[in-house]
Design a protein around this motif. Structure first.
Motif, PDB file in Angstrom:
ATOM      1  N   SER A 137      -7.298 -13.744 -42.007  1.00 17.40           N
ATOM      2  CA  SER A 137      -8.570 -13.023 -41.882  1.00 17.40           C
ATOM      3  C   SER A 137      -9.256 -12.906 -43.233  1.00 17.40           C
ATOM      4  O   SER A 137     -10.477 -13.012 -43.348  1.00 17.40           O
ATOM      5  CB  SER A 137      -8.349 -11.632 -41.267  1.00 17.40           C
ATOM      6  OG  SER A 137      -7.429 -10.879 -42.046  1.00 17.40           O
ATOM      7  N   GLY A 138      -8.449 -12.688 -44.289  1.00 16.02           N
ATOM      8  CA  GLY A 138      -9.017 -12.623 -45.628  1.00 16.02           C
ATOM      9  C   GLY A 138      -9.629 -13.947 -46.048  1.00 16.02           C
ATOM     10  O   GLY A 138     -10.750 -13.991 -46.568  1.00 16.02           O
TER      11      GLY A 138
ATOM     12  N   GLU B  92     -14.109  -3.617 -38.477  1.00 12.24           N
ATOM     13  CA  GLU B  92     -15.274  -4.493 -38.637  1.00 12.24           C
ATOM     14  C   GLU B  92     -16.355  -3.823 -39.474  1.00 12.24           C
ATOM     15  O   GLU B  92     -17.050  -4.486 -40.255  1.00 12.24           O
ATOM     16  CB  GLU B  92     -15.833  -4.876 -37.267  1.00 12.24           C
ATOM     17  CG  GLU B  92     -14.946  -5.850 -36.497  1.00 12.24           C
ATOM     18  CD  GLU B  92     -15.519  -6.147 -35.121  1.00 12.24           C
ATOM     19  OE1 GLU B  92     -16.569  -5.549 -34.766  1.00 12.24           O
ATOM     20  OE2 GLU B  92     -14.930  -6.966 -34.403  1.00 12.24           O
TER      21      GLU B  92
ATOM     22  N   ILE C 136     -10.409  -7.120 -50.011  1.00 16.57           N
ATOM     23  CA  ILE C 136      -9.436  -8.173 -49.721  1.00 16.57           C
ATOM     24  C   ILE C 136      -8.589  -8.460 -50.949  1.00 16.57           C
ATOM     25  O   ILE C 136      -7.367  -8.638 -50.860  1.00 16.57           O
ATOM     26  CB  ILE C 136     -10.154  -9.449 -49.238  1.00 16.57           C
ATOM     27  CG1 ILE C 136     -10.822  -9.196 -47.882  1.00 16.57           C
ATOM     28  CG2 ILE C 136      -9.181 -10.625 -49.143  1.00 16.57           C
ATOM     29  CD1 ILE C 136     -11.707 -10.324 -47.408  1.00 16.57           C
TER      30      ILE C 136
ATOM     31  N   ILE D 278     -12.942 -14.918 -44.480  1.00 19.18           N
ATOM     32  CA  ILE D 278     -14.083 -14.229 -45.095  1.00 19.18           C
ATOM     33  C   ILE D 278     -14.371 -14.812 -46.469  1.00 19.18           C
ATOM     34  O   ILE D 278     -15.523 -15.055 -46.837  1.00 19.18           O
ATOM     35  CB  ILE D 278     -13.810 -12.718 -45.198  1.00 19.18           C
ATOM     36  CG1 ILE D 278     -13.746 -12.089 -43.807  1.00 19.18           C
ATOM     37  CG2 ILE D 278     -14.908 -12.027 -46.036  1.00 19.18           C
ATOM     38  CD1 ILE D 278     -13.261 -10.649 -43.798  1.00 19.18           C
TER      39      ILE D 278
ATOM     40  N   GLY E 164     -13.076  -5.504 -45.047  1.00 16.55           N
ATOM     41  CA  GLY E 164     -13.364  -6.933 -45.055  1.00 16.55           C
ATOM     42  C   GLY E 164     -14.257  -7.391 -46.183  1.00 16.55           C
ATOM     43  O   GLY E 164     -14.601  -8.573 -46.257  1.00 16.55           O
TER      44      GLY E 164
ATOM     45  N   GLU F  17     -21.333 -14.460 -40.832  1.00 19.83           N
ATOM     46  CA  GLU F  17     -21.513 -13.061 -41.227  1.00 19.83           C
ATOM     47  C   GLU F  17     -22.793 -12.479 -40.621  1.00 19.83           C
ATOM     48  O   GLU F  17     -22.836 -11.306 -40.248  1.00 19.83           O
ATOM     49  CB  GLU F  17     -21.538 -12.981 -42.756  1.00 19.83           C
ATOM     50  CG  GLU F  17     -21.648 -11.574 -43.301  1.00 19.83           C
ATOM     51  CD  GLU F  17     -23.074 -11.224 -43.691  1.00 19.83           C
ATOM     52  OE1 GLU F  17     -23.378 -10.013 -43.728  1.00 19.83           O
ATOM     53  OE2 GLU F  17     -23.855 -12.149 -43.947  1.00 19.83           O
TER      54      GLU F  17
ATOM     55  N   PRO G 223      -8.199  -7.157 -43.294  1.00 23.52           N
ATOM     56  CA  PRO G 223      -8.264  -8.470 -43.950  1.00 23.52           C
ATOM     57  C   PRO G 223      -7.694  -8.418 -45.365  1.00 23.52           C
ATOM     58  O   PRO G 223      -8.055  -7.563 -46.156  1.00 23.52           O
ATOM     59  CB  PRO G 223      -9.762  -8.779 -43.968  1.00 23.52           C
ATOM     60  CG  PRO G 223     -10.331  -7.999 -42.822  1.00 23.52           C
ATOM     61  CD  PRO G 223      -9.523  -6.729 -42.795  1.00 23.52           C
TER      62      PRO G 223
END
Length: 313
Positions: free
Chosen positions: A56-57, A147, A156, A60, A151, A72, A200
């Motif tokens: 997830s990191g 969310e 992160i 992004i 993030g 995004e 994330p």
């Protein structure tokens, strides 16, 4: 031809197909996520979901680094694309651990029918069920909060470094247990640890491997437990999101091509990542991943401090 060779041949063909689809711009729409971007993100997902470095990191950070703002700026598209990528890595795990998974499913139903847990395989099956429950509840309850508040690249970076150190400390524990010996408390502990991966930068595989190592599993067993835990949690999320965001709402226009490309790339690279990690940790520590996390975290903070990219995305 052996099963392994068939898998290798099919994987090579699938990845080649993904590259061809990206080159021909099949199914993409102008101004939206391109096939090449989907290919890159699929590769990133396949590698980072299964290695202890946070998928997830990275999903992004890569668009942040390259200035790809479409996902995004279009969160609904991003959610459905995320389903496609996770289906890819789910396929990879199922293909690699097919025999283990069939055995565990049979063992679970056998224990339910008998109303008792009699074998080590049955215990492992139940431990996986128990460890899945906390993450499923946390994911359903906390998705919107995560969310909205987590993030950003600077966050992160901090989580990459923090949980990298935790992985390093956990990896120093001497192994004395097998997977079937972690106990109910251990299964709950791994499940609670898995909840942290919703942030994330933490890494689902990284935090579950850390928890398993702290429970004194060896490196190979810890990685295998992490991979097996991926199946129910990703399958459940894919079904829920797929029904809502794909079957009910329908695929967003211009998404079919990128979705297929990303899913194929994630599946193939995911298979390579599983094979590579299990082979590596039989002879080495998780130290290389700790170093990677720390270096990446430092690089992110340096980029932000230098003003080359913003601290948010």
């Amino acid at each position: 031809m052996s099963r392994a060779r068939v898998v290798v041949a099919l994987s090579a063909a699938a990845f080649a197909l993904a590259v061809v689809l990206a080159a021909l711009r099949v199914g993409e729409a102008p101004g939206k996520l391109s096939g090449w971007q989907a290919l890159v993100l699929g590769i990133v997902q396949g590698a980072t979901e299964l290695l202890p470095i946070s998928s997830s990191g990275h999903l992004i950070l890569v668009p942040w680094a390259f200035g790809w703002h479409y996902l995004e700026q279009h969160p609904e598209f991003n959610k459905t694309f995320d389903v496609a990528l996770h289906l890819g890595t789910l396929v990879a795990v199922v293909l690699y651990f097919w025999r283990d998974l069939v055995g565990l499913v049979r063992a679970w139903f056998r224990s339910v029918a008998a109303r008792r847990i009699a074998t080590g395989e049955e215990r492992i099956a139940w431990y996986i069920v128990v460890a899945t429950i906390p993450a499923a509840i946390a994911g359903a309850a906390g998705e919107s909060f995560i969310e909205d508040h987590l993030g950003d690249p600077w966050q992160i970076a901090i989580l990459l470094a923090l949980f990298g150190v935790i992985l390093w400390l956990a990896d120093r524990v001497q192994p004395t247990r097998t997977m079937e010996g972690i106990g109910w408390k251990g299964a709950v502990g791994v499940g609670l640890a898995q909840c942290l991966a919703l942030m994330p930068g933490v890494s689902r595989s990284g935090v579950t491997i850390s928890a398993a190592r702290l429970l004194r599993l060896d490196r190979d067993q810890a990685a295998r437990l992490s991979f097996l835990l991926l199946v129910p949690i990703v399958f459940g999320a894919a079904v829920l999101k797929g029904v809502k965001d794909v079957l009910i709402d329908g695929l967003p226009p211009g998404s079919a091509g990128p979705f297929v490309i990303g899913m194929l790339a994630a599946a193939v690279v995911g298979l390579v990542a599983i094979w590579g990690l299990l082979g590596y940790v039989r002879r080495h520590t998780y130290g290389v991943f700790v170093v990677y996390r720390l270096v990446l975290a430092g690089t992110i903070l340096l980029v932000i401090a230098a003003g080359w990219r913003g601290k948010t995305f």
